[in-house]
Enzyme design. Sequence first.
Site, mmCIF file in Angstrom:
data_model
loop_
_atom_site.group_PDB
_atom_site.id
_atom_site.type_symbol
_atom_site.label_atom_id
_atom_site.label_comp_id
_atom_site.label_asym_id
_atom_site.label_seq_id
_atom_site.Cartn_x
_atom_site.Cartn_y
_atom_site.Cartn_z
ATOM 1 N N GLY A 70 0.767 -1.241 0.000
ATOM 2 C CA GLY A 70 0.000 0.000 0.000
ATOM 3 C C GLY A 70 0.792 1.281 0.000
ATOM 4 O O GLY A 70 1.652 1.540 -0.861
ATOM 5 N N GLY A 71 0.506 2.114 1.014
ATOM 6 C CA GLY A 71 1.121 3.433 1.104
ATOM 7 C C GLY A 71 2.619 3.370 1.297
ATOM 8 O O GLY A 71 3.351 4.260 0.828
ATOM 9 N N THR A 72 3.114 2.351 1.957
ATOM 10 C CA THR A 72 4.558 2.211 2.144
ATOM 11 C C THR A 72 5.231 1.974 0.806
ATOM 12 O O THR A 72 6.268 2.585 0.498
ATOM 13 C CB THR A 72 4.880 1.056 3.110
ATOM 14 O OG1 THR A 72 4.172 1.233 4.329
ATOM 15 C CG2 THR A 72 6.368 0.993 3.396
ATOM 16 N N ILE B 29 -4.722 -5.975 12.311
ATOM 17 C CA ILE B 29 -4.778 -7.432 12.341
ATOM 18 C C ILE B 29 -3.544 -8.034 11.669
ATOM 19 O O ILE B 29 -2.811 -8.826 12.260
ATOM 20 C CB ILE B 29 -6.050 -7.954 11.647
ATOM 21 C CG1 ILE B 29 -7.302 -7.391 12.332
ATOM 22 C CG2 ILE B 29 -6.067 -9.484 11.644
ATOM 23 C CD1 ILE B 29 -7.420 -7.739 13.804
ATOM 24 N N LYS C 122 6.382 15.534 51.970
ATOM 25 C CA LYS C 122 7.527 14.749 52.444
ATOM 26 C C LYS C 122 7.058 13.304 52.624
ATOM 27 O O LYS C 122 6.096 13.055 53.358
ATOM 28 C CB LYS C 122 8.015 15.335 53.769
ATOM 29 C CG LYS C 122 9.415 14.880 54.174
ATOM 30 C CD LYS C 122 10.480 15.543 53.306
ATOM 31 C CE LYS C 122 11.870 15.320 53.863
ATOM 32 N NZ LYS C 122 12.108 16.073 55.103
ATOM 33 N N HIS C 123 7.710 12.384 51.947
ATOM 34 C CA HIS C 123 7.356 10.972 52.028
ATOM 35 C C HIS C 123 5.866 10.748 51.738
ATOM 36 O O HIS C 123 5.165 10.040 52.464
ATOM 37 C CB HIS C 123 7.739 10.395 53.380
ATOM 38 C CG HIS C 123 9.218 10.472 53.650
ATOM 39 N ND1 HIS C 123 10.153 9.895 52.822
ATOM 40 C CD2 HIS C 123 9.917 11.089 54.635
ATOM 41 C CE1 HIS C 123 11.357 10.132 53.298
ATOM 42 N NE2 HIS C 123 11.255 10.867 54.386
ATOM 43 N N GLU D 277 13.956 19.261 47.082
ATOM 44 C CA GLU D 277 14.281 18.227 46.093
ATOM 45 C C GLU D 277 13.710 18.539 44.715
ATOM 46 O O GLU D 277 14.396 18.439 43.699
ATOM 47 C CB GLU D 277 13.741 16.864 46.559
ATOM 48 C CG GLU D 277 14.468 16.272 47.752
ATOM 49 C CD GLU D 277 15.703 15.486 47.358
ATOM 50 O OE1 GLU D 277 16.125 15.568 46.186
ATOM 51 O OE2 GLU D 277 16.250 14.805 48.226
ATOM 52 N N ASN E 100 -4.501 6.969 59.428
ATOM 53 C CA ASN E 100 -5.627 7.830 59.799
ATOM 54 C C ASN E 100 -5.199 9.290 59.694
ATOM 55 O O ASN E 100 -4.164 9.655 60.236
ATOM 56 C CB ASN E 100 -6.072 7.525 61.230
ATOM 57 C CG ASN E 100 -6.731 6.169 61.367
ATOM 58 O OD1 ASN E 100 -7.641 5.862 60.627
ATOM 59 N ND2 ASN E 100 -6.294 5.385 62.335
ATOM 60 N N ARG F 118 -6.842 7.086 65.382
ATOM 61 C CA ARG F 118 -7.170 8.459 64.996
ATOM 62 C C ARG F 118 -6.804 9.452 66.100
ATOM 63 O O ARG F 118 -6.383 10.574 65.829
ATOM 64 C CB ARG F 118 -8.657 8.521 64.651
ATOM 65 C CG ARG F 118 -9.086 9.793 63.928
ATOM 66 C CD ARG F 118 -10.385 9.546 63.195
ATOM 67 N NE ARG F 118 -10.220 8.475 62.224
ATOM 68 C CZ ARG F 118 -9.683 8.635 61.018
ATOM 69 N NH1 ARG F 118 -9.274 9.825 60.628
ATOM 70 N NH2 ARG F 118 -9.552 7.614 60.196
ATOM 71 N N PHE G 185 -14.596 8.502 59.855
ATOM 72 C CA PHE G 185 -15.353 8.854 61.057
ATOM 73 C C PHE G 185 -14.514 8.689 62.327
ATOM 74 O O PHE G 185 -13.523 7.959 62.342
ATOM 75 C CB PHE G 185 -16.645 8.053 61.163
ATOM 76 C CG PHE G 185 -16.484 6.553 61.251
ATOM 77 C CD1 PHE G 185 -15.860 5.943 62.335
ATOM 78 C CD2 PHE G 185 -17.017 5.735 60.264
ATOM 79 C CE1 PHE G 185 -15.750 4.569 62.438
ATOM 80 C CE2 PHE G 185 -16.905 4.348 60.352
ATOM 81 C CZ PHE G 185 -16.270 3.768 61.438
ATOM 82 N N ARG H 19 -15.878 9.031 52.666
ATOM 83 C CA ARG H 19 -14.612 8.750 53.337
ATOM 84 C C ARG H 19 -13.459 8.892 52.351
ATOM 85 O O ARG H 19 -13.623 8.656 51.155
ATOM 86 C CB ARG H 19 -14.638 7.319 53.889
ATOM 87 C CG ARG H 19 -13.479 6.953 54.776
ATOM 88 C CD ARG H 19 -13.612 5.524 55.269
ATOM 89 N NE ARG H 19 -13.303 4.554 54.222
ATOM 90 C CZ ARG H 19 -13.423 3.239 54.358
ATOM 91 N NH1 ARG H 19 -13.888 2.729 55.490
ATOM 92 N NH2 ARG H 19 -13.116 2.431 53.368
ATOM 93 N N HIS I 45 -4.083 4.608 51.945
ATOM 94 C CA HIS I 45 -3.114 3.735 52.615
ATOM 95 C C HIS I 45 -1.782 3.703 51.876
ATOM 96 O O HIS I 45 -1.707 4.093 50.734
ATOM 97 C CB HIS I 45 -3.677 2.321 52.734
ATOM 98 C CG HIS I 45 -4.832 2.233 53.678
ATOM 99 N ND1 HIS I 45 -6.140 2.237 53.251
ATOM 100 C CD2 HIS I 45 -4.874 2.180 55.022
ATOM 101 C CE1 HIS I 45 -6.941 2.156 54.305
ATOM 102 N NE2 HIS I 45 -6.203 2.125 55.390
#
Length: 537
Positions: free
Chosen positions: A47-49, A138, A289-290, A342, A432, A452, A486, A533, A537
């Site tokens: 084709g195009g190539t 494909i 920080k961290h 940093e 928390n 908490r 909570f 909430r 973590h």
Amino acid sequence: MAIAANTYPSPDKLPLKRALISVFDKTGLLELAQGLAARGVEIISTGGTARALSEAGLAVRDVSELTGFPEVMDGRVKTLHPGVHGGLLGIRADPSHAAAMDQHQISGIDLLVVNLYPFEQTVASGAEAAAIVENIDIGGPAMIRAGAKNHPYVAVVTDPNDYRSVLEELEAGEGETGLDLRKRLAAKAFALTAAYDTAVSSWFASSLNDVSPSRRSFTGQLAETLRYGENPHQTAAFYKTSEVRAGVATARQVQGKELSYNNINDTDAAFELVAEFDPKRTAAVAIIKHANPCGVAEGGTILEAYQRAYACDTVSAFGGIVALNRRLDAAAAAEITKIFTEVIIAPDADEEAMAIVAGKKNLRLLLTGGLPDSRAPGLLVKSVAGGLLVQSRDNGMVDDLDLRVVTRRAPDARELEDLKFAFRIAKHVKSNAIVYAKNLATVGIGAGQMSRVDSARIAARKAEDAAAVAGGEVLTKGSVVASDAFFPFADGLLSAVAAGATAVIQPGGSMRDDEVIQAADEHGIAMVVTGMRHFRH
């Protein structure tokens, strides 16, 4: 039962006599083809190539001559033919394969150069489903997998960045390719088809609103190999995904040494936090920080916002990450560079600011060109032993919530603005999480504690330490407090009352909500519940 392996040894050096080239991205195409032609390599194309090569004056054999069959169905079927796949899959050292190739006049293909239809770009453009499906390649993946499987005899090139390596190999090997190169190209080829199929399957899942498909794959493209991981004995690398989201992955690093694993992690956390603040409404700065904020503030200018954020915890800010929601200007740059920092990440920076930052050669300055959309959906992935945890991004916004006053006293206008501010921050603090805020600046942050009440006490103590450094009053007096989840007991709330907080915002939903609300009423505290909430973590 597994298919028995052939026992023919893989040759090291192989002469390159015939190449099949079929590419959508024509970057570097002519240079490669000219280099091959100069070595007498027969070029087959489609084709195009083929048109592009012919127009450049190169001798090209159309793939239909190889197959004895024209391209049909708008080019959907052109290379799916034994004349092509036999040439890619035939084991040259196997007498039965060689006999079949001779019998059916199948010529061996020594080099396959293919890249694929732009499926992901088509999806990103917002195209209709029909156009997206039409851009599922494909023939390309089929040829790539065939040639890569038969890498002892076929070199498969899927990345224009590898064209130069192939030409250099041919130059050094006097027209031959080495097995090591063919293996490396095969590994890259299979990685490409895996990523391509992942993109297609992910699009189907998304279009079907299937949030938990039975099989899910994730892919990334290597951005850089990092010096080490969280600790020096761990290896690490940074991969970019196809998600279009302003941040550390898309940023331009203006200066500074290379980013570390921890830098990238913390910078992402910082920028996601500061993006909660609309730059058209206010200037905002987050110091991280961290992966936890040690100071966040709004202000009339970036300089003012930085100074107020820094005042929250001047000790922890040392060696931190500074994220801005507006352009970095000279005044802010001069202030930020007074201490060791940093990384600075911002949507943009003016020339004078960049010149100031340049005085700190190791300080990384990242410019993103914009802010991530905090409301946009997305996926977060975390590995666990033997599996992956996948969840949607926490895109809940306090401005979109139905806030409910549950105490006798309602917060006044100033308290309400501070409560919303504090809850935005709590969303980005490790659970928390407890955040004290006053006048749209954090004044104490407690993060990542097992209880908490401990977070509430730590945040209050941080405020006391900051007051000692500044030589002023403890700013938790008259502040508000936000909790990411909570209060299971009234003790956390009472710690905030003892620190001087006058209003609290929390999700609610505890079995002891009534007890907590009663404690707030007894101390004249205003309490607002969000119903949402923000554990992190």
